[in-house]
Design a protein around this motif. Structure first.
Motif, PDB file in Angstrom:
ATOM      1  N   ALA A  60     -11.431 -12.036   7.474  1.00  0.00           N
ATOM      2  CA  ALA A  60     -12.581 -11.514   8.985  1.00  0.00           C
ATOM      3  C   ALA A  60     -12.282 -11.615  10.265  1.00  0.00           C
ATOM      4  O   ALA A  60     -11.762 -10.795  10.939  1.00  0.00           O
ATOM      5  N   ASP A  61     -11.824 -12.693  10.417  1.00  0.00           N
ATOM      6  CA  ASP A  61     -11.517 -13.410  11.784  1.00  0.00           C
ATOM      7  C   ASP A  61     -10.170 -12.297  11.954  1.00  0.00           C
ATOM      8  O   ASP A  61     -10.076 -12.126  12.944  1.00  0.00           O
ATOM      9  N   LYS A  62      -9.355 -11.956  11.653  1.00  0.00           N
ATOM     10  CA  LYS A  62      -7.803 -11.659  11.489  1.00  0.00           C
ATOM     11  C   LYS A  62      -8.257 -10.353  12.107  1.00  0.00           C
ATOM     12  O   LYS A  62      -8.358  -9.358  12.728  1.00  0.00           O
ATOM     13  N   VAL A  63      -8.971  -9.055  11.358  1.00  0.00           N
ATOM     14  CA  VAL A  63      -9.194  -8.487  11.152  1.00  0.00           C
ATOM     15  C   VAL A  63     -10.556  -7.739  12.562  1.00  0.00           C
ATOM     16  O   VAL A  63      -9.805  -6.614  12.792  1.00  0.00           O
ATOM     17  N   ALA A  64     -11.393  -8.263  12.313  1.00  0.00           N
ATOM     18  CA  ALA A  64     -12.127  -8.281  13.576  1.00  0.00           C
ATOM     19  C   ALA A  64     -11.392  -8.146  14.705  1.00  0.00           C
ATOM     20  O   ALA A  64     -11.800  -7.314  15.749  1.00  0.00           O
ATOM     21  N   SER A  65     -10.323  -9.221  14.962  1.00  0.00           N
ATOM     22  CA  SER A  65      -9.847  -9.593  16.104  1.00  0.00           C
ATOM     23  C   SER A  65      -9.100  -8.182  16.293  1.00  0.00           C
ATOM     24  O   SER A  65      -8.773  -8.006  17.440  1.00  0.00           O
ATOM     25  N   LYS A  66      -8.446  -8.045  15.188  1.00  0.00           N
ATOM     26  CA  LYS A  66      -7.201  -6.299  15.625  1.00  0.00           C
ATOM     27  C   LYS A  66      -8.774  -5.315  15.876  1.00  0.00           C
ATOM     28  O   LYS A  66      -7.221  -4.503  16.458  1.00  0.00           O
ATOM     29  N   LEU A  67      -9.528  -5.260  15.455  1.00  0.00           N
ATOM     30  CA  LEU A  67     -10.260  -3.491  15.721  1.00  0.00           C
ATOM     31  C   LEU A  67     -10.332  -4.073  16.366  1.00  0.00           C
ATOM     32  O   LEU A  67     -11.033  -3.225  17.606  1.00  0.00           O
ATOM     33  N   GLU A  68     -10.749  -5.213  17.290  1.00  0.00           N
ATOM     34  CA  GLU A  68     -11.641  -5.525  18.574  1.00  0.00           C
ATOM     35  C   GLU A  68     -10.444  -5.131  19.962  1.00  0.00           C
ATOM     36  O   GLU A  68     -11.043  -4.398  21.056  1.00  0.00           O
ATOM     37  N   THR A  69      -9.529  -5.913  19.362  1.00  0.00           N
ATOM     38  CA  THR A  69      -8.755  -5.601  20.712  1.00  0.00           C
ATOM     39  C   THR A  69      -7.227  -4.949  20.445  1.00  0.00           C
ATOM     40  O   THR A  69      -6.268  -4.260  21.905  1.00  0.00           O
ATOM     41  N   GLU A  70      -6.783  -4.663  19.391  1.00  0.00           N
ATOM     42  CA  GLU A  70      -5.698  -3.705  19.317  1.00  0.00           C
ATOM     43  C   GLU A  70      -5.761  -2.842  17.465  1.00  0.00           C
ATOM     44  O   GLU A  70      -5.110  -2.542  16.841  1.00  0.00           O
ATOM     45  N   PRO A  71      -6.901  -2.295  17.974  1.00  0.00           N
ATOM     46  CA  PRO A  71      -7.376  -1.152  16.966  1.00  0.00           C
ATOM     47  C   PRO A  71      -6.424  -0.032  16.291  1.00  0.00           C
ATOM     48  O   PRO A  71      -5.838  -0.325  14.711  1.00  0.00           O
ATOM     49  N   GLY A  72      -5.094   0.483  17.014  1.00  0.00           N
ATOM     50  CA  GLY A  72      -4.012   1.619  16.470  1.00  0.00           C
ATOM     51  C   GLY A  72      -2.973  -0.255  16.031  1.00  0.00           C
ATOM     52  O   GLY A  72      -2.559   0.833  15.231  1.00  0.00           O
ATOM     53  N   SER A  73      -3.324  -1.492  15.517  1.00  0.00           N
ATOM     54  CA  SER A  73      -2.608  -2.142  14.466  1.00  0.00           C
ATOM     55  C   SER A  73      -3.104  -1.924  13.354  1.00  0.00           C
ATOM     56  O   SER A  73      -2.106  -2.563  12.226  1.00  0.00           O
ATOM     57  N   VAL A  74      -4.614  -1.527  13.128  1.00  0.00           N
ATOM     58  CA  VAL A  74      -4.955  -1.780  11.922  1.00  0.00           C
ATOM     59  C   VAL A  74      -3.855  -1.496  10.798  1.00  0.00           C
ATOM     60  O   VAL A  74      -3.779  -0.131  10.879  1.00  0.00           O
ATOM     61  N   THR A  75      -3.904  -2.033   9.499  1.00  0.00           N
ATOM     62  CA  THR A  75      -3.135  -0.959   8.780  1.00  0.00           C
ATOM     63  C   THR A  75      -3.779  -1.144   7.265  1.00  0.00           C
ATOM     64  O   THR A  75      -4.708  -1.253   7.296  1.00  0.00           O
ATOM     65  N   LYS A  76      -2.573   0.116   6.874  1.00  0.00           N
ATOM     66  CA  LYS A  76      -3.897   0.344   5.677  1.00  0.00           C
ATOM     67  C   LYS A  76      -3.847  -1.270   4.214  1.00  0.00           C
ATOM     68  O   LYS A  76      -4.754  -1.678   3.472  1.00  0.00           O
ATOM     69  N   GLU A  77      -2.414  -2.239   5.376  1.00  0.00           N
ATOM     70  CA  GLU A  77      -3.082  -3.483   3.640  1.00  0.00           C
ATOM     71  C   GLU A  77      -3.948  -4.237   4.923  1.00  0.00           C
ATOM     72  O   GLU A  77      -4.658  -4.862   3.414  1.00  0.00           O
ATOM     73  N   ASP A  78      -4.143  -4.430   6.002  1.00  0.00           N
ATOM     74  CA  ASP A  78      -5.675  -5.186   6.070  1.00  0.00           C
ATOM     75  C   ASP A  78      -6.573  -4.849   5.559  1.00  0.00           C
ATOM     76  O   ASP A  78      -7.503  -5.613   5.127  1.00  0.00           O
TER      77      ASP A  78
END
Length: 114
Positions: A60-78
């Motif tokens: 959740a920490d990893k995904v929340a950080s990605k969603l906030e800072t780099e939403p374009g980098s969120v993958t299907k695997e995430d």
């Protein structure tokens, strides 16, 4: 941040309903187990539950950080891993929760609409 606050609220809400949050005695036909918050007194099942929740929190920490800072980098695997960890930790996923948000963002990133 909004995503981190949602994650924190979700974990607090679910931990409040967890059997590990109380000191209770559970009896069954074959086993008497005392639930305790002390790590030294945990049964294998209780430790497993704590591990599943820790795995969820880490993802959740990893995904929340990605969603906030780099939403374009969120993958299907995430999104899939977040969904899996939430399901394992709590037995269900929260509608509109972090797993859902990650899967939605991943679909948008791949050009797929849900």
């Amino acid at each position: 941040s909004k995503a981190a606050q949602m994650q924190s609220d979700l974990i607090k809400q679910r931990n409040a309903s967890s059997p590990l949050s109380n000191n209770t005695t559970t009896s069954s036909a074959s086993t008497n187990t005392t639930t305790s918050s002390s790590p030294d007194n945990l049964t294998t099942a209780q430790q497993s539950e704590l591990d599943r929740k820790a795995n969820f929190a880490e993802q959740a920490d990893k995904v929340a950080s990605k969603l906030e800072t780099e939403p374009g980098s969120v993958t299907k695997e995430d999104g899939d891993k977040m969904h899996s960890r939430e399901q394992k930790a709590f037995g269900q996923t929260e509608k509109g929760g972090l797993a859902s948000q990650a899967q939605k963002q991943a679909a948008e990133n791949e050009g797929v609409t849900k």
